[in-house]
Scaffold this motif. Structure first.
Motif, mmCIF file in Angstrom:
data_model
loop_
_atom_site.group_PDB
_atom_site.id
_atom_site.type_symbol
_atom_site.label_atom_id
_atom_site.label_comp_id
_atom_site.label_asym_id
_atom_site.label_seq_id
_atom_site.Cartn_x
_atom_site.Cartn_y
_atom_site.Cartn_z
ATOM 1 N N HIS A 1 10.644 12.200 -39.170
ATOM 2 C CA HIS A 1 10.391 13.002 -38.318
ATOM 3 C C HIS A 1 9.072 12.430 -37.068
ATOM 4 O O HIS A 1 9.183 12.550 -36.251
ATOM 5 N N SER A 2 8.424 11.486 -37.896
ATOM 6 C CA SER A 2 7.479 10.784 -37.238
ATOM 7 C C SER A 2 7.762 9.972 -35.891
ATOM 8 O O SER A 2 7.432 9.874 -34.853
ATOM 9 N N LEU A 3 9.013 9.234 -36.289
ATOM 10 C CA LEU A 3 9.696 8.299 -35.328
ATOM 11 C C LEU A 3 10.138 9.117 -34.448
ATOM 12 O O LEU A 3 10.077 8.618 -33.081
ATOM 13 N N TYR A 4 10.881 10.122 -34.645
ATOM 14 C CA TYR A 4 11.341 11.142 -33.741
ATOM 15 C C TYR A 4 10.516 11.777 -32.561
ATOM 16 O O TYR A 4 10.558 11.566 -31.340
ATOM 17 N N THR A 5 9.423 12.142 -33.231
ATOM 18 C CA THR A 5 8.396 12.813 -32.177
ATOM 19 C C THR A 5 7.722 11.657 -31.695
ATOM 20 O O THR A 5 7.177 11.695 -30.410
ATOM 21 N N GLY A 6 7.613 10.316 -32.158
ATOM 22 C CA GLY A 6 7.035 9.199 -31.263
ATOM 23 C C GLY A 6 7.910 8.856 -30.172
ATOM 24 O O GLY A 6 7.219 8.451 -28.912
ATOM 25 N N ARG A 7 9.174 8.933 -30.407
ATOM 26 C CA ARG A 7 9.982 8.548 -29.331
ATOM 27 C C ARG A 7 10.038 9.471 -28.254
ATOM 28 O O ARG A 7 9.975 9.055 -26.889
ATOM 29 N N LEU A 8 10.077 10.775 -28.382
ATOM 30 C CA LEU A 8 9.791 11.852 -27.451
ATOM 31 C C LEU A 8 8.410 11.770 -26.726
ATOM 32 O O LEU A 8 8.269 12.083 -25.595
ATOM 33 N N GLN A 9 7.479 11.537 -27.418
ATOM 34 C CA GLN A 9 6.043 11.271 -26.912
ATOM 35 C C GLN A 9 6.092 10.214 -26.056
ATOM 36 O O GLN A 9 5.293 10.552 -24.919
ATOM 37 N N GLN A 10 6.416 9.106 -26.200
ATOM 38 C CA GLN A 10 6.542 7.968 -25.322
ATOM 39 C C GLN A 10 7.302 8.324 -24.072
ATOM 40 O O GLN A 10 7.076 7.999 -22.949
ATOM 41 N N LEU A 11 8.527 8.979 -24.242
ATOM 42 C CA LEU A 11 9.415 9.592 -23.142
ATOM 43 C C LEU A 11 8.554 10.561 -22.173
ATOM 44 O O LEU A 11 8.859 10.325 -21.094
ATOM 45 N N TYR A 12 7.759 11.376 -22.895
ATOM 46 C CA TYR A 12 7.141 12.255 -21.985
ATOM 47 C C TYR A 12 5.897 11.658 -21.322
ATOM 48 O O TYR A 12 5.673 12.090 -20.225
ATOM 49 N N ARG A 13 5.301 10.978 -21.825
ATOM 50 C CA ARG A 13 4.167 10.096 -21.074
ATOM 51 C C ARG A 13 4.710 9.282 -19.894
ATOM 52 O O ARG A 13 4.264 9.266 -18.861
ATOM 53 N N THR A 14 5.809 8.831 -20.050
ATOM 54 C CA THR A 14 6.491 8.078 -19.259
ATOM 55 C C THR A 14 6.837 8.872 -17.834
ATOM 56 O O THR A 14 6.884 8.318 -16.799
ATOM 57 N N ILE A 15 7.276 10.163 -18.312
ATOM 58 C CA ILE A 15 7.741 11.200 -17.112
ATOM 59 C C ILE A 15 6.491 11.826 -16.427
ATOM 60 O O ILE A 15 6.374 11.547 -15.202
ATOM 61 N N VAL A 16 5.416 12.161 -17.251
ATOM 62 C CA VAL A 16 4.375 12.729 -16.559
ATOM 63 C C VAL A 16 3.172 11.842 -15.889
ATOM 64 O O VAL A 16 2.829 11.861 -14.944
ATOM 65 N N ASN A 17 3.060 10.681 -16.754
ATOM 66 C CA ASN A 17 1.896 9.900 -16.365
ATOM 67 C C ASN A 17 2.155 8.800 -15.488
ATOM 68 O O ASN A 17 1.127 8.135 -14.845
ATOM 69 N N SER A 18 3.372 8.303 -15.436
ATOM 70 C CA SER A 18 3.916 7.170 -14.684
ATOM 71 C C SER A 18 3.326 7.269 -13.071
ATOM 72 O O SER A 18 3.478 8.400 -12.460
ATOM 73 N N ALA A 19 3.032 6.331 -12.330
ATOM 74 C CA ALA A 19 2.455 6.399 -10.929
ATOM 75 C C ALA A 19 3.872 6.377 -10.090
ATOM 76 O O ALA A 19 3.932 7.059 -9.040
ATOM 77 N N ASN A 20 4.807 5.670 -10.631
ATOM 78 C CA ASN A 20 6.063 5.764 -9.897
ATOM 79 C C ASN A 20 7.166 6.183 -11.232
ATOM 80 O O ASN A 20 7.741 5.412 -11.558
ATOM 81 N N PRO A 21 7.168 7.412 -10.997
ATOM 82 C CA PRO A 21 8.070 8.004 -12.347
ATOM 83 C C PRO A 21 9.469 7.570 -12.195
ATOM 84 O O PRO A 21 10.398 7.140 -13.200
ATOM 85 N N GLY A 22 10.060 7.478 -10.921
ATOM 86 C CA GLY A 22 11.702 7.119 -10.855
ATOM 87 C C GLY A 22 11.712 5.541 -11.466
ATOM 88 O O GLY A 22 12.678 5.372 -12.258
ATOM 89 N N LYS A 23 11.271 4.652 -11.010
ATOM 90 C CA LYS A 23 11.492 3.269 -11.619
ATOM 91 C C LYS A 23 10.959 3.151 -12.840
ATOM 92 O O LYS A 23 11.511 2.510 -13.806
ATOM 93 N N GLU A 24 9.732 3.896 -13.275
ATOM 94 C CA GLU A 24 9.228 3.625 -14.658
ATOM 95 C C GLU A 24 10.174 4.228 -15.681
ATOM 96 O O GLU A 24 10.698 3.811 -16.727
ATOM 97 N N LEU A 25 10.652 5.327 -15.195
ATOM 98 C CA LEU A 25 11.654 6.088 -16.020
ATOM 99 C C LEU A 25 12.850 5.213 -16.348
ATOM 100 O O LEU A 25 13.392 5.224 -17.685
ATOM 101 N N ALA A 26 13.568 4.482 -15.213
ATOM 102 C CA ALA A 26 14.592 3.778 -15.421
ATOM 103 C C ALA A 26 14.400 2.717 -16.161
ATOM 104 O O ALA A 26 15.474 2.416 -16.907
ATOM 105 N N LYS A 27 13.260 1.998 -15.927
ATOM 106 C CA LYS A 27 13.011 0.978 -17.069
ATOM 107 C C LYS A 27 12.874 1.311 -18.468
ATOM 108 O O LYS A 27 13.442 0.365 -19.283
ATOM 109 N N PHE A 28 12.229 2.562 -18.474
ATOM 110 C CA PHE A 28 12.110 2.958 -19.991
ATOM 111 C C PHE A 28 13.398 3.094 -20.572
ATOM 112 O O PHE A 28 13.624 2.707 -21.865
ATOM 113 N N THR A 29 14.557 3.967 -19.872
ATOM 114 C CA THR A 29 15.702 4.369 -20.725
ATOM 115 C C THR A 29 16.668 3.180 -20.640
ATOM 116 O O THR A 29 17.395 2.953 -21.640
#
Length: 729
Positions: free
Chosen positions: A251-279
């Motif tokens: 469960h902790s690994l699952y929530t950790g993965r989603l937590q990092q994805l959530y931060r990438t979407i909300v907090n990134s300065a350039n959401p499009g490029k950062e999200l593409a790099k993350f995925t």
């Protein structure tokens, strides 16, 4: 994750939800003052409250668990299944539920396994779903949206579709138009992008709880382009499905993965490029890799047993294309043809020769039987009617497609449904096609007209009940009685109000919401025997007819009056005297008596009667024997010396005087047969069983002997209609 209180729910809201739950329980007990036409509104109102504020779902779960534990202590089984469905509906839609509450729900569902049917079956089904949701929060909602909205993806490919059929003989043009406008706009024409955003936000909230800022996340998703939304959606689905498929997922690994994805979407300065790099940096396949930095899951091969390793070792990765083979495994060929080939020919793909297998007859029957095991019922006349399924949750590979058939009408449309269902089975028995890919689920919403139920017309027998099957389902399943059978008279009233007012009901789509709730939560089938009737006519040149019925067969004999003598009076007038009235005809009846002792006794009788009725649906709980109850017309009972009722599953009827009679199936004026000489009624046999028995007859000495696959196949063909609980004893 530590348990957190939900600050969005106030004490006033919790008290309001508690009052709503208590009102529903009072309605179940029959103590509520609401009229019959308003039953089911309390459940709908409660779900509307939590739909407007999804944070209230966890509070409703807590209230439902508390009431379930109270019902368990007081041994009040009437409340258990309705509360279970209320609880599970809230869990699916909840944005966050504390772990200790999940554990409390799971422990209660496990305790239900010690109870008889249907409590153990429903408890097991809910326990499996609660465990999956606890380990992977958001998985139930995500799968529901993906399957219902047919959103294509690689990891969860299950799809379903709801088909609503209304009896044209019952619905006028105005009523049909009103119902269409009620149902169609109730399902908002949202784009797949909107549903993808809903899945992303709901999954994040369910997994992260208060650390997820849902408005900010939703805003960031809306400002992104469609390509980024699809990319993020694929990442969320992959994370959920990979973790859900892992037994005892972390469960902790699952929530950790989603937590990092959530931060990438909300907090990134350039959401499009950062999200593409993350995925791109963490593809779904890398989620199971031991080299992944974020998710260091255990090696799946190391956890396998010896038998599973053996199965894994023989898995083939050979595509059958020579170009894909390593050089050491390429087939030896002469150099002469190769030298003569051009570079373009050498670059082509050549498939090696193989054996083309033709599906055997046994494979076809096995595929058909595989679908029949889910709805197998006891032989008619042997035991009481049963419900539920032999299938254990997760015990068999689920079919990719599900068709949910909702029929609206009375017993007449159920009879026509049974006839279509039987025709489908016959076609599938010859060559399986749909049953290999499609799971068929049937639902029944009763509808009647007040004018038709109180009037006597040629189309409807005076005083007859056209919703016998719905009345039976309401007796055995109180939750069906409250939510579905209450629509019997409500739907015509809603249609009239809609046609008179002309207002749209998009804001409060009551009927569509009830049907959606029914098809989502009604998973326990009740099996009804389909009876086959062979009809012979007085005209010898007319071919025999075979048909089926589910609820009722009625025989009417034209009346005939005979005068035994006359006495002449004074003058030219004559006065009739000693008049003997002779109605109907003398009928010969041979049948097998059905009893709980499983003994079939051949019996026969002859009596003079004007008609009879065969009812397959018991009128009370004490007569819940899966057989036909044959009742004769008044006047013939005393003459015959019988009680007027016969319990049987096999019966033959004819007339001695060659007087024709009329047969009506399921009270349907469209299924009336005239000038009938004799009928033969028996349980409808499964077409697959008949075909297999015919093929095996050449190896059998006796036609009555079952050999080969026929020993294990279901002989009778039942009609499964889904309810919320099945049959509650």
């Amino acid at each position: 994750m530590e348990t957190k209180a939900n600050p969005g729910v106030t004490d006033a809201m919790e008290s309001d939800l508690l009052r709503s739950v208590h009102a529903i329980l009072l309605e179940l007990d029959g103590h509520h003052t609401a009229s019959q036409f308003n039953r089911g509104m309390l459940r709908w109102t409660l779900h509307k409250k939590i739909e407007r504020n999804p944070t209230n779902n966890s509070t409703l779960v807590k209230i439902a668990v508390k009431e379930l534990e109270r019902a368990e202590r007081s041994d009040n089984k009437l409340h258990i299944i309705p509360l279970l469905h209320t609880l599970m509906y809230a869990i699916v839609q909840a944005v966050y539920i504390p772990d200790d509450l999940y554990k409390r729900v799971y422990e209660f569902c496990k305790r239900l396994l010690t109870l008889p049917q249907p409590y153990c079956t429903v408890g097991l089904s809910h326990a499996v779903r609660v465990k999956s949701e606890r380990l992977t929060p958001g998985v139930l909602y995500q799968r529901m949206v993906l399957s219902e909205q047919n959103i294509k993806n690689e990891l969860y490919q299950y799809h379903e579709k709801v088909f609503v059929f209304a009896d044209p003989a019952l619905f006028s043009m105005e009523m049909s138009a009103a119902l269409s406008s009620e149902i169609e706009p109730a399902s908002p024409c949202k784009s797949h992008m909107s549903y993808m955003c809903d899945v992303i936000v709901h999954t994040m909230q369910a997994a992260l709880g208060d650390s997820c800022d849902a408005p900010a996340l939703e805003h960031m998703l809306k400002v992104k382009g469609q390509d980024m939304i699809k990319l993020c959606f694929r990442e969320v689905v992959a994370t959920v499905e990979v973790c859900a498929e892992e037994a005892g997922g972390n469960h902790s690994l699952y929530t950790g993965r989603l937590q990092q994805l959530y931060r990438t979407i909300v907090n990134s300065a350039n959401p499009g490029k950062e999200l593409a790099k993350f995925t791109r940096s963490t593809s779904p396949n890398e989620l199971l890799s031991s080299d992944s930095v974020l998710l260091e899951m255990p090696d799946p091969v190391s956890d396998l047993t010896s038998s599973e390793l053996l199965r894994l070792s023989i898995l083939s990765t050979d595509s059958g294309i020579e170009r894909d083979l390593p050089p050491s495994e390429l087939p030896a060929v002469s150099e002469e043809p190769s030298a003569g080939r051009s570079e373009q020919e050498q670059g082509r793909l050549f498939r090696r020769g193989g054996i083309k297998m033709k599906p055997s007859v046994s494979d076809g029957v096995a595929l058909l039987q595989d679908t029949l095991e889910e709805t197998r019922a006891s032989p008619p006349g042997k035991l009481q009617r049963r419900s539920g399924s032999h299938e254990l949750p997760g015990g068999r590979q689920q079919k990719l497609y599900t068709a949910r058939i909702v029929v609206m009408g009375d017993d007449r449309i159920v009879g026509r449904l049974a006839k279509a269902y039987y025709s489908l089975r016959k076609r599938e028995a010859r060559r399986p096609f749909l049953t290999q890919k499609l799971s068929l689920q049937i639902y029944y919403v009763p509808v009647t007209h007040e004018e038709q139920s109180s009037s006597s017309t040629k189309e409807n027998t005076a005083g007859s009940d056209l919703c016998q099957l719905a009345a039976y389902l309401g007796r055995v399943d109180p939750w069906y009685e409250n939510n579905i059978r209450s629509l019997c008279h409500m739907i015509p009233k809603l249609a009239k109000m809609k046609s008179f007012s002309g207002k749209s009901s998009e804001a409060n789509p009551f009927l569509a919401d009830v049907i959606s709730y029914y098809v989502r939560m009604g998973g326990q089938p009740v099996h009804f025997c389909i009876y086959s009737v062979k009809i012979a006519f007085t005209c010898l040149t007319k071919e025999h007819v075979e048909d089926v019925f589910v609820t009722q067969l009625q025989v009417d004999i034209p009346e005939c009056m005979i005068f035994s003598g006359t006495v002449k009076g004074k003058g030219t007038l004559t006065r009739k005297k000693n008049i003997t009235e002779n109605f109907g005809a003398v009928m010969t009846i041979s049948y097998k008596k059905a009893s709980l002792s499983n003994r079939e006794v051949e019996k026969g009788l002859s009596l003079q009667t004007s008609g009879l009725v065969m009812k397959a649906i018991p009128s009370c709980e004490t007569e819940d024997l899966d057989c036909l109850i044959v009742s004769f017309s008044e006047g013939s009972k005393a003459k015959a010396g019988v009680d007027g009722k016969i319990r049987t599953c096999n019966i033959k009827i004819g007339t001695l005087e060659q007087k024709p009679f009329t047969v009506c199936l399921d009270q349907d004026y469209r299924r009336i047969f005239k000038n009938v000489a004799s009928i033969e009624v028996s349980p409808c046999l499964e077409p697959g069983y008949l075909i297999q028995k015919m093929r095996n007859s050449r190896f059998s000495v006796s036609d009555q002997e079952d050999i080969g696959l026929t020993k294990y196949m279901s002989k009778a063909l039942p009609l499964p209609i889904n309810t919320f609980a099945g049959i509650i004893q």
